[in-house]
Write an enzyme that holds these catalytic residues in place. Structure first.
Site, short mmCIF file in Angstrom:
data_model
loop_
_atom_site.label_atom_id
_atom_site.label_comp_id
_atom_site.label_asym_id
_atom_site.label_seq_id
_atom_site.Cartn_x
_atom_site.Cartn_y
_atom_site.Cartn_z
N LEU A 29 4.07 9.57 2.78
CA LEU A 29 4.98 10.65 2.45
C LEU A 29 4.22 11.93 2.12
O LEU A 29 3.24 11.89 1.36
CB LEU A 29 5.87 10.24 1.27
N CYS A 109 8.01 0.62 -0.11
CA CYS A 109 7.90 1.76 -1.02
C CYS A 109 8.54 1.43 -2.37
O CYS A 109 9.70 1.00 -2.41
CB CYS A 109 8.55 2.99 -0.42
N HIS A 181 1.34 -5.06 3.37
CA HIS A 181 0.51 -4.40 2.37
C HIS A 181 0.10 -5.48 1.38
O HIS A 181 0.95 -6.07 0.70
CB HIS A 181 1.29 -3.28 1.68
#
Length: 342
Positions: A29, A109, A181
């Site tokens: 982002l 996120c 992740h």
């Protein structure tokens, strides 16, 4: 320099179908915007690039074109944030019509804003909903629909929880491509920045996940900085996704095609790269962009070299000024000693 990127080219020796997950730059982002991606593409033809996360609400209801990109960016994936299957399907369809090569659902996120919208990492606790979302998108597009996730959230961080999530999503939706992740996310108590640094990395858990789901394509993300690390990960997995290192030390990408894809093309030098950006910058300035919006992605280009600080400082002090153009970069690159063959 003219980019020569065939969005439908086949890359030999790469696991999986096009687009390849062998090497990708993470969606970040405020960082991986279209200017950043154009810059990265000048260094690597084969890296899979991702947009910043774009919410379904922004695409459907927002003012402005949230799907805009440069044709040279291919192969390019759109990362979507959302949890409404119908809205995600609509956005995926729009993205395919615009020529994107992949749709990626954000299940990683951890920010409060994302949680309040019921998407991002909190969706790890809603595997059935994730499967519905992916199914809805896959029903309306022909391009790959993939998922980027964590290894766990809060106290739900057992290996059994992770395998149940992957099993549910893959079996119920048909999704066969995941980027993991290798950290869990704390939904409360840690900022997004802290969530990228404080939860410990657990690469072996991702390796085990691939062994237990050998039929799925899996790439690993989190803390990867060197090609030696990438080589080790690629012994166990189909791909690596690099985030902050690719942004803060962007020139590492100039070696990606040679180190990971077997390219025999000469590696572009830093000065050549700066000059290769000039036509793009001039086109963007003519269309109303500001130099600082583009040059900020280039600040780390000479990292570790004599003159790098002066390069960064000159750009930072001058790129925001009214009328600033490529002369700012020309003056900045002159701060790098001429005897350096870069």
């Amino acid at each position: 320099m003219t980019l020569n990127v065939d969005k439908h080219q086949e890359i030999s020796g790469v696991a999986g179908d096009y687009p390849s997950c062998r090497f990708s730059v993470a969606p970040m982002l405020d960082w991986t915007d279209r200017h950043c991606r154009y810059f990265h593409r000048l260094m690597s033809e084969h890296a899979l690039l991702y947009t910043e996360m774009v919410t379904t609400g922004a695409i459907i209801h927002g003012k402005g074109d949230f799907l805009a990109y440069n044709e040279e960016e291919h192969p390019l994936a759109l990362q979507l944030g959302g949890s409404n299957p119908a809205d995600l399907a609509r956005c995926a369809q729009l993205a395919q019509e615009r020529g994107y090569d992949e749709i990626n659902l954000n299940v990683g996120c951890p920010s409060d804003r994302v949680q309040n919208g019921m998407f991002g990492a909190c969706l790890m606790g809603e595997a059935d909903l994730v499967a519905q979302c992916v199914s809805a998108m896959r029903e309306v597009v022909d391009i790959p629909v993939t998922v980027k996730t964590r290894i766990g959230i809060d106290e739900q961080d057992s290996y059994e929880f992770l395998t149940q999530f992957i099993s549910t999503v893959s079996e119920k939706s048909g999704c066969d491509d995941f980027t993991i992740h290798a950290r869990k996310a704390w939904l409360k108590g840690l900022s997004p920045k802290e969530n990228r640094e404080i939860p410990p990395l657990d690469y072996p858990r991702v390796y085990q996940l691939k062994r237990d789901f050998p039929h799925l394509k899996m790439a690993i993300n989190g803390g990867i900085k060197t090609f030696e690390e990438m080589d080790e990960h690629l012994k166990h997995l189909d791909g690596v996704m690099v985030g902050r290192e690719a942004y803060q030390n962007p020139y590492m990408m100039a070696q990606v095609d040679q180190r990971l894809f077997g390219s025999t093309k000469p590696i572009i030098k830093q000065r050549e790269l700066v000059e290769a950006m000039f036509p793009y910058i001039e086109r963007q300035l003519a269309n109303g962009s500001y130099l600082g919006h583009i040059s900020r992605h280039m600040l780390g280009l000479f990292q570790g070299l004599p003159g790098a600080r002066q390069w960064r400082r000159h750009i930072s002090e001058n790129a925001h000024k009214p009328g600033a153009g490529i002369e700012v970069l020309q003056q900045a690159v002159a701060k790098i000693p001429a005897e350096l063959d870069v």
